[in-house]
Design a protein around this motif. Sequence first.
Motif, PDB file in Angstrom:
ATOM      1  N   ARG A   1       0.532  -1.879   6.397  1.00  0.00           N
ATOM      2  CA  ARG A   1      -0.456  -0.777   6.312  1.00  0.00           C
ATOM      3  C   ARG A   1      -0.188   0.076   7.469  1.00  0.00           C
ATOM      4  O   ARG A   1       0.017   1.532   7.398  1.00  0.00           O
ATOM      5  N   ASP A   2       0.051  -0.727   8.652  1.00  0.00           N
ATOM      6  CA  ASP A   2       0.194   0.402   9.773  1.00  0.00           C
ATOM      7  C   ASP A   2       1.672   0.935   9.898  1.00  0.00           C
ATOM      8  O   ASP A   2       1.751   2.032  10.340  1.00  0.00           O
ATOM      9  N   ARG A   3       2.497   0.187   9.540  1.00  0.00           N
ATOM     10  CA  ARG A   3       4.031   0.744   9.255  1.00  0.00           C
ATOM     11  C   ARG A   3       4.026   1.978   8.516  1.00  0.00           C
ATOM     12  O   ARG A   3       4.685   3.009   8.759  1.00  0.00           O
ATOM     13  N   VAL A   4       3.651   2.014   7.191  1.00  0.00           N
ATOM     14  CA  VAL A   4       3.604   2.885   6.213  1.00  0.00           C
ATOM     15  C   VAL A   4       2.897   4.234   6.891  1.00  0.00           C
ATOM     16  O   VAL A   4       3.417   5.336   6.685  1.00  0.00           O
ATOM     17  N   GLU A   5       1.529   3.978   7.427  1.00  0.00           N
ATOM     18  CA  GLU A   5       0.989   5.027   7.891  1.00  0.00           C
ATOM     19  C   GLU A   5       1.522   5.829   9.260  1.00  0.00           C
ATOM     20  O   GLU A   5       1.586   6.869   9.399  1.00  0.00           O
ATOM     21  N   SER A   6       2.356   5.087   9.896  1.00  0.00           N
ATOM     22  CA  SER A   6       3.111   5.652  10.995  1.00  0.00           C
ATOM     23  C   SER A   6       4.478   6.228  10.828  1.00  0.00           C
ATOM     24  O   SER A   6       4.945   7.071  11.486  1.00  0.00           O
ATOM     25  N   MET A   7       5.126   5.680   9.381  1.00  0.00           N
ATOM     26  CA  MET A   7       6.530   6.127   9.511  1.00  0.00           C
ATOM     27  C   MET A   7       6.546   7.487   8.687  1.00  0.00           C
ATOM     28  O   MET A   7       5.628   7.768   7.809  1.00  0.00           O
ATOM     29  N   ALA A   8       7.467   8.456   9.002  1.00  0.00           N
ATOM     30  CA  ALA A   8       7.575   9.575   8.237  1.00  0.00           C
ATOM     31  C   ALA A   8       6.303  10.554   8.442  1.00  0.00           C
ATOM     32  O   ALA A   8       5.872  11.162   7.304  1.00  0.00           O
ATOM     33  N   GLY A   9       5.352  10.473   9.534  1.00  0.00           N
ATOM     34  CA  GLY A   9       4.331  11.218   9.454  1.00  0.00           C
ATOM     35  C   GLY A   9       3.226  10.784   8.580  1.00  0.00           C
ATOM     36  O   GLY A   9       2.410  11.593   8.506  1.00  0.00           O
ATOM     37  N   GLY A  10       3.273   9.674   8.280  1.00  0.00           N
ATOM     38  CA  GLY A  10       2.167   9.087   7.524  1.00  0.00           C
ATOM     39  C   GLY A  10       2.455   9.478   5.850  1.00  0.00           C
ATOM     40  O   GLY A  10       1.410   9.267   5.123  1.00  0.00           O
ATOM     41  N   GLY A  11       3.551  10.065   5.676  1.00  0.00           N
ATOM     42  CA  GLY A  11       3.438  10.513   4.175  1.00  0.00           C
ATOM     43  C   GLY A  11       3.848   9.554   3.236  1.00  0.00           C
ATOM     44  O   GLY A  11       3.945   9.856   1.845  1.00  0.00           O
ATOM     45  N   GLY A  12       4.100   8.229   3.572  1.00  0.00           N
ATOM     46  CA  GLY A  12       4.344   7.186   2.615  1.00  0.00           C
ATOM     47  C   GLY A  12       3.256   6.424   2.119  1.00  0.00           C
ATOM     48  O   GLY A  12       2.100   6.819   2.255  1.00  0.00           O
ATOM     49  N   GLU A  13       3.490   5.575   1.097  1.00  0.00           N
ATOM     50  CA  GLU A  13       2.184   4.910   0.301  1.00  0.00           C
ATOM     51  C   GLU A  13       2.831   3.545   0.111  1.00  0.00           C
ATOM     52  O   GLU A  13       3.897   3.061  -0.344  1.00  0.00           O
ATOM     53  N   LEU A  14       1.556   2.940   0.573  1.00  0.00           N
ATOM     54  CA  LEU A  14       1.856   1.265   0.061  1.00  0.00           C
ATOM     55  C   LEU A  14       1.148   0.884  -1.030  1.00  0.00           C
ATOM     56  O   LEU A  14       0.092   0.879  -1.322  1.00  0.00           O
ATOM     57  N   ILE A  15       2.153   0.798  -2.118  1.00  0.00           N
ATOM     58  CA  ILE A  15       1.784   0.468  -3.160  1.00  0.00           C
ATOM     59  C   ILE A  15       1.220  -0.935  -3.856  1.00  0.00           C
ATOM     60  O   ILE A  15       0.481  -0.851  -4.546  1.00  0.00           O
ATOM     61  N   ALA A  16       1.975  -1.732  -3.176  1.00  0.00           N
ATOM     62  CA  ALA A  16       1.354  -3.248  -3.365  1.00  0.00           C
ATOM     63  C   ALA A  16       1.983  -3.925  -2.151  1.00  0.00           C
ATOM     64  O   ALA A  16       2.923  -3.616  -1.396  1.00  0.00           O
ATOM     65  N   CYS A  17       1.084  -5.196  -1.828  1.00  0.00           N
ATOM     66  CA  CYS A  17       1.196  -6.172  -0.708  1.00  0.00           C
ATOM     67  C   CYS A  17       0.554  -7.282  -1.188  1.00  0.00           C
ATOM     68  O   CYS A  17      -0.523  -7.490  -1.237  1.00  0.00           O
ATOM     69  N   THR A  18       1.366  -8.054  -1.456  1.00  0.00           N
ATOM     70  CA  THR A  18       0.921  -9.334  -1.956  1.00  0.00           C
ATOM     71  C   THR A  18       1.397 -10.669  -1.431  1.00  0.00           C
ATOM     72  O   THR A  18       2.795 -10.710  -1.039  1.00  0.00           O
ATOM     73  N   ALA A  19       0.787 -11.688  -1.145  1.00  0.00           N
ATOM     74  CA  ALA A  19       1.277 -12.948  -0.668  1.00  0.00           C
ATOM     75  C   ALA A  19       0.620 -14.207  -1.401  1.00  0.00           C
ATOM     76  O   ALA A  19      -0.480 -14.014  -1.719  1.00  0.00           O
ATOM     77  N   ASP A  20       1.460 -15.103  -1.712  1.00  0.00           N
ATOM     78  CA  ASP A  20       1.122 -16.131  -2.535  1.00  0.00           C
ATOM     79  C   ASP A  20       2.266 -17.313  -2.298  1.00  0.00           C
ATOM     80  O   ASP A  20       3.133 -17.332  -1.312  1.00  0.00           O
ATOM     81  N   ASP A  21       2.059 -18.621  -3.223  1.00  0.00           N
ATOM     82  CA  ASP A  21       2.948 -19.442  -2.741  1.00  0.00           C
ATOM     83  C   ASP A  21       4.277 -19.269  -3.026  1.00  0.00           C
ATOM     84  O   ASP A  21       5.044 -20.161  -2.567  1.00  0.00           O
ATOM     85  N   GLN A  22       4.553 -18.222  -3.730  1.00  0.00           N
ATOM     86  CA  GLN A  22       6.047 -17.828  -4.139  1.00  0.00           C
ATOM     87  C   GLN A  22       6.449 -17.016  -3.002  1.00  0.00           C
ATOM     88  O   GLN A  22       7.788 -16.961  -3.044  1.00  0.00           O
TER      89      GLN A  22
END
Length: 169
Positions: free
Chosen positions: A29-50
């Motif tokens: 979330r922090d990375r996307v917010e700071s890169m390219a002036g915050g113009g990016g979007e975090l579409i998905a961010c998932t963690a599981d046993d895979q």
Amino acid sequence: MPTDLTHVEPYPCSLEQLYTTLTEPRYWRDRVESMAGGGGELIACTADDQGFRAVVRQPIPTASIPAALTRFVPSRVSVEYTESWLPRESETATGTFVSTVVSMPASIDARVELRAVGPHRCDMHFAGTVTASVPVVGAMVEKMMAAQTAEGFRIEREFSLDWLARPRV
């Protein structure tokens, strides 16, 4: 014809620290917010046993597109990329990086690996191919994407090291 892309980026931190960072949703979330002036979007961010998976859409600034390409590409260009990490089972961590230019037949497909170099240092190894099947200018698009990816490694490293140095609340 696809262009091979290999890169090694050294990190002055342990493999465990970097792997934990790269699989942390707050980092993304922090990375996307700071890169390219915050113009990016975090579409998905998932963690599981895979493992872990982050999907990001990032605009490409028009100014970074070579003038020779501007008549062949849409006026607004963005990249959607997915970085995935498998669960760690050894002294390395493995993942993948897949990037696609939205509205253009161009992509990067790569394997990423973190390797411990010592107790307080690791290297990120990146090996993949850039493919752009754009008539007439495909090779130029591949070259541009390879150059932007190399610059991305530097920016990601700077951000990651800064993020690691921040106090956690």
